[in-house]
Design an enzyme around this catalytic site. Structure first.
Site, PDB file in Angstrom:
ATOM      1  N   THR A  18       0.744  -1.235  -0.085  1.00  0.00           N
ATOM      2  CA  THR A  18      -0.117  -0.032  -0.018  1.00  0.00           C
ATOM      3  C   THR A  18       0.969   1.216   0.207  1.00  0.00           C
ATOM      4  O   THR A  18       2.084   1.214   0.522  1.00  0.00           O
ATOM      5  CB  THR A  18      -0.854  -0.112   1.308  1.00  0.00           C
ATOM      6  OG1 THR A  18      -1.316   1.202   1.423  1.00  0.00           O
ATOM      7  CG2 THR A  18      -0.259  -0.405   2.610  1.00  0.00           C
ATOM      8  N   ASP A  19       0.232   2.380  -0.484  1.00  0.00           N
ATOM      9  CA  ASP A  19       1.058   3.788  -0.294  1.00  0.00           C
ATOM     10  C   ASP A  19       1.061   4.370   0.811  1.00  0.00           C
ATOM     11  O   ASP A  19       1.999   5.135   1.273  1.00  0.00           O
ATOM     12  CB  ASP A  19       0.383   4.731  -1.403  1.00  0.00           C
ATOM     13  CG  ASP A  19      -1.107   4.980  -1.013  1.00  0.00           C
ATOM     14  OD1 ASP A  19      -1.790   4.297  -0.282  1.00  0.00           O
ATOM     15  OD2 ASP A  19      -1.532   6.021  -1.659  1.00  0.00           O
ATOM     16  N   GLU A  20       0.237   3.655   1.930  1.00  0.00           N
ATOM     17  CA  GLU A  20       0.263   3.810   3.400  1.00  0.00           C
ATOM     18  C   GLU A  20       1.547   3.912   4.209  1.00  0.00           C
ATOM     19  O   GLU A  20       1.765   4.529   4.918  1.00  0.00           O
ATOM     20  CB  GLU A  20      -0.972   3.493   4.027  1.00  0.00           C
ATOM     21  CG  GLU A  20      -2.354   3.888   3.516  1.00  0.00           C
ATOM     22  CD  GLU A  20      -3.500   3.169   4.293  1.00  0.00           C
ATOM     23  OE1 GLU A  20      -3.229   3.436   5.459  1.00  0.00           O
ATOM     24  OE2 GLU A  20      -4.644   3.005   3.881  1.00  0.00           O
ATOM     25  N   TYR A  37      -1.353  -0.545  11.133  1.00  0.00           N
ATOM     26  CA  TYR A  37      -1.782  -1.257   9.774  1.00  0.00           C
ATOM     27  C   TYR A  37      -0.483  -0.787   8.897  1.00  0.00           C
ATOM     28  O   TYR A  37       0.139  -1.911   8.270  1.00  0.00           O
ATOM     29  CB  TYR A  37      -2.840  -0.637   9.053  1.00  0.00           C
ATOM     30  CG  TYR A  37      -3.126  -0.985   7.552  1.00  0.00           C
ATOM     31  CD1 TYR A  37      -2.975  -2.419   7.063  1.00  0.00           C
ATOM     32  CD2 TYR A  37      -3.326  -0.021   6.627  1.00  0.00           C
ATOM     33  CE1 TYR A  37      -3.126  -2.796   5.778  1.00  0.00           C
ATOM     34  CE2 TYR A  37      -3.183  -0.557   5.172  1.00  0.00           C
ATOM     35  CZ  TYR A  37      -3.188  -1.603   4.867  1.00  0.00           C
ATOM     36  OH  TYR A  37      -3.274  -1.850   3.666  1.00  0.00           O
ATOM     37  N   LYS A  92       2.568  -3.260   7.418  1.00  0.00           N
ATOM     38  CA  LYS A  92       2.910  -3.278   5.743  1.00  0.00           C
ATOM     39  C   LYS A  92       4.313  -2.880   5.574  1.00  0.00           C
ATOM     40  O   LYS A  92       4.992  -3.815   4.885  1.00  0.00           O
ATOM     41  CB  LYS A  92       1.736  -2.663   5.109  1.00  0.00           C
ATOM     42  CG  LYS A  92       0.150  -3.139   5.078  1.00  0.00           C
ATOM     43  CD  LYS A  92       0.116  -4.339   4.447  1.00  0.00           C
ATOM     44  CE  LYS A  92       0.376  -4.802   3.123  1.00  0.00           C
ATOM     45  NZ  LYS A  92      -0.125  -5.947   2.442  1.00  0.00           N
TER      46      LYS A  92
HETATM   47  P1  NAD Z   1      -9.069  -7.381   2.421  1.00  0.00           P
HETATM   48  O1  NAD Z   1      -9.156  -7.269   3.972  1.00  0.00           O
HETATM   49  O2  NAD Z   1     -10.356  -7.418   1.904  1.00  0.00           O
HETATM   50  O3  NAD Z   1      -8.940  -9.046   2.238  1.00  0.00           O
HETATM   51  C1  NAD Z   1      -7.855  -9.415   2.900  1.00  0.00           C
HETATM   52  C2  NAD Z   1      -7.776 -11.119   2.782  1.00  0.00           C
HETATM   53  O4  NAD Z   1      -6.850 -11.789   3.284  1.00  0.00           O
HETATM   54  C3  NAD Z   1      -9.355 -11.687   3.097  1.00  0.00           C
HETATM   55  O5  NAD Z   1      -9.834 -12.638   2.235  1.00  0.00           O
HETATM   56  C4  NAD Z   1      -8.668 -12.507   4.698  1.00  0.00           C
HETATM   57  O6  NAD Z   1      -9.592 -13.599   4.859  1.00  0.00           O
HETATM   58  C5  NAD Z   1      -7.286 -12.817   4.139  1.00  0.00           C
HETATM   59  N1  NAD Z   1      -6.583 -13.094   5.151  1.00  0.00           N
HETATM   60  C6  NAD Z   1      -6.291 -12.196   6.387  1.00  0.00           C
HETATM   61  N2  NAD Z   1      -5.554 -12.865   7.155  1.00  0.00           N
HETATM   62  C7  NAD Z   1      -4.937 -13.921   6.694  1.00  0.00           C
HETATM   63  C8  NAD Z   1      -4.506 -15.019   7.093  1.00  0.00           C
HETATM   64  N3  NAD Z   1      -3.535 -14.924   8.346  1.00  0.00           N
HETATM   65  N4  NAD Z   1      -4.031 -16.197   6.481  1.00  0.00           N
HETATM   66  C9  NAD Z   1      -4.760 -16.313   5.030  1.00  0.00           C
HETATM   67  N5  NAD Z   1      -5.524 -15.368   4.685  1.00  0.00           N
HETATM   68  C10 NAD Z   1      -5.895 -14.119   5.521  1.00  0.00           C
HETATM   69  O7  NAD Z   1      -7.919  -6.637   1.825  1.00  0.00           O
HETATM   70  P2  NAD Z   1      -7.795  -6.146   0.223  1.00  0.00           P
HETATM   71  O8  NAD Z   1      -8.379  -4.711   0.362  1.00  0.00           O
HETATM   72  O9  NAD Z   1      -8.220  -6.977  -0.702  1.00  0.00           O
HETATM   73  O10 NAD Z   1      -6.195  -5.678   0.429  1.00  0.00           O
HETATM   74  C11 NAD Z   1      -5.517  -6.920  -0.130  1.00  0.00           C
HETATM   75  C12 NAD Z   1      -4.151  -6.587  -0.107  1.00  0.00           C
HETATM   76  O11 NAD Z   1      -3.760  -5.094  -0.821  1.00  0.00           O
HETATM   77  C13 NAD Z   1      -3.469  -6.123   1.169  1.00  0.00           C
HETATM   78  O12 NAD Z   1      -2.218  -6.574   1.261  1.00  0.00           O
HETATM   79  C14 NAD Z   1      -3.575  -4.817   1.297  1.00  0.00           C
HETATM   80  O13 NAD Z   1      -2.486  -4.150   2.017  1.00  0.00           O
HETATM   81  C15 NAD Z   1      -3.238  -4.095   0.068  1.00  0.00           C
HETATM   82  N6  NAD Z   1      -3.798  -2.866  -0.519  1.00  0.00           N
HETATM   83  C16 NAD Z   1      -5.238  -2.735  -0.304  1.00  0.00           C
HETATM   84  C17 NAD Z   1      -5.733  -1.432  -0.834  1.00  0.00           C
HETATM   85  C18 NAD Z   1      -6.976  -1.120  -0.683  1.00  0.00           C
HETATM   86  O14 NAD Z   1      -7.382   0.033  -1.085  1.00  0.00           O
HETATM   87  N7  NAD Z   1      -7.924  -2.089  -0.334  1.00  0.00           N
HETATM   88  C19 NAD Z   1      -4.628  -0.379  -1.476  1.00  0.00           C
HETATM   89  C20 NAD Z   1      -3.250  -0.823  -1.531  1.00  0.00           C
HETATM   90  C21 NAD Z   1      -2.901  -2.102  -1.056  1.00  0.00           C
END
Ligand code: NAD
Length: 342
Positions: free
Chosen positions: A140-142, A165, A169
């Site tokens: 993430t950009d965070e 968070y 990350k």
């Molecule tokens: P999300 O919270 O919707 O999904 C996370 C998934 O990971 C869920 O299905 C959860 O069940 C699974 N999970 C959590 N802990 C787990 C574990 N210990 N073992 C196995 N599975 C596990 O997240 P998202 O929004 O889809 O984000 C996905 C990735 O992208 C993350 O790494 C996040 O940091 C990154 N990201 C998200 C955004 C955003 O805007 N949502 C932006 C940039 C980066």
């Protein structure tokens, strides 16, 4: 056909469940295993469209279980990893930071270790069968902290995470980096801005605004609503991941963003405008917008300069915010008003 097995972690979450159907549709050469522990954030129903796909397999399991993860690599001959799994909600990280360190830091480390042990004989020496194996870490950009009114994050911006968070990350990003420098593991990291689109958890900003608006409840906006995020349609993120996974240079980081800087208040107002047209009510949805106590340590502004991935890997966003938000609202109206099959 000689298929390679790709381990996708966290595929039942928001971005993973948009990525998997896109990736399976695009490639026949991979067998894709989705490893997800189905926390509150994961929803297997988000993947109903691919459950019968013969190139796809779901395994329920936790990336924090070291021996289980290593065994999985051996049993299924994992060739590549695309690692989405994370605890991802900033508000939850303020209430329960430990779970974030466990999954985001230790879970990532377990995956890196399993990849290193399975793919390499010793540092900088891959086993022949795994010489092209790659570990793609989604971040993430965070991790870069917060910006003032001016400037953009680039790949050379120093880490300055402000929430549990983003700190967890950042920790995982640094571990991934260390596996490249210490062991020569073929890693790549992409740091993306805020995503929006179908299948996002109800608790996140855009689904919350839509859900509360159509049920006539207040639409809560933190502080004065002037915090700025750089929004990217989720499928554009998926396309960038695909390009970086296949063409990115080992050890490199790529920032992904679509130059859509918008305040939280403007997001709420845009959604209200569209809802006023699509599902009008007696008084405009705007009257539901309510400012609530700010999130502690709320970062003011995130904004990405995506020049590197644009010029080196030829990626650019296909959706503008105007086109993406319309598709998104239609999807959630379908979900919340039960007019469709979602
Ligand atoms: P999300 O919270 O919707 O999904 C996370 C998934 O990971 C869920 O299905 C959860 O069940 C699974 N999970 C959590 N802990 C787990 C574990 N210990 N073992 C196995 N599975 C596990 O997240 P998202 O929004 O889809 O984000 C996905 C990735 O992208 C993350 O790494 C996040 O940091 C990154 N990201 C998200 C955004 C955003 O805007 N949502 C932006 C940039 C980066």
């Amino acid at each position: 056909m000689n298929q390679e097995t790709v381990l996708v972690t966290g595929g039942a979450g928001f971005i993973g469940s948009n990525f998997l159907p896109f990736f399976l549709e695009r490639y026949n050469k991979y067998h894709v295993i989705n490893l997800d522990s189905l926390t509150y954030a994961g929803d297997i129903k988000n993947l109903s469209e691919i459950e019968d796909n013969e190139n796809y397999q779901f395994i329920k399991g936790d990336i924090c279980e070291k021996n289980f993860v290593l065994e999985l690599f051996r049993k299924y001959n994992i060739k590549h990893v695309i690692h989405f799994a994370a605890e991802s909600h900033v508000d939850n990280s303020i209430k329960n930071p430990l779970a974030f360190a466990e999954t985001n830091v230790m879970g990532t480390l377990n995956l890196l270790e399993a990849a290193r042990k399975s793919w390499m004989d010793q540092p900088f020496q891959y086993k022949e069968a795994y010489k092209n194996s790659r570990f793609h870490h989604i971040s993430t950009d965070e991790v870069y902290g917060t910006l003032g009114k001016e400037g953009f994050f680039t790949e050379s911006t120093s880490f300055a995470p402000n929430s549990p968070y983003s700190a967890s990350k950042a920790g995982s990003d640094l571990l991934v980096r260390s596996y490249y420098h210490t062991y020569g593991l073929n890693v790549i990291t992409t740091n993306c801005s805020n995503n929006y689109g179908p299948k996002q958890h109800d608790e996140k900003l855009i689904p919350t605004i839509i859900r509360r608006a159509i049920s006539g409840e207040i639409i809560p906006i933190y502080g004065n609503g002037q915090n700025i995020r750089d929004w990217l349609y989720v499928l554009d993120h998926c396309k960038a991941i695909d390009i970086a996974f296949h063409k990115g240079i080992s050890g490199e980081t790529y920032l992904i963003g679509g130059h859509n800087e918008i305040t939280n208040l403007k997001i709420a107002e845009t959604i209200c405008n569209i809802l006023d047209q699509k599902v009008p009510r007696k008084t405009s949805y705007h009257s539901l917008i309510t400012f609530v106590e700010d999130r502690p340590g709320h970062d003011y502004r995130y904004a990405i300069n995506p020049a590197k991935i644009t010029s080196e890997l030829n990626w650019k966003a296909d959706e503008t915010f105007e086109t993406g938000i319309l598709k998104t609202i239609e999807w959630y109206l379908d979900k919340y008003l039960g007019e469709g099959t979602n």
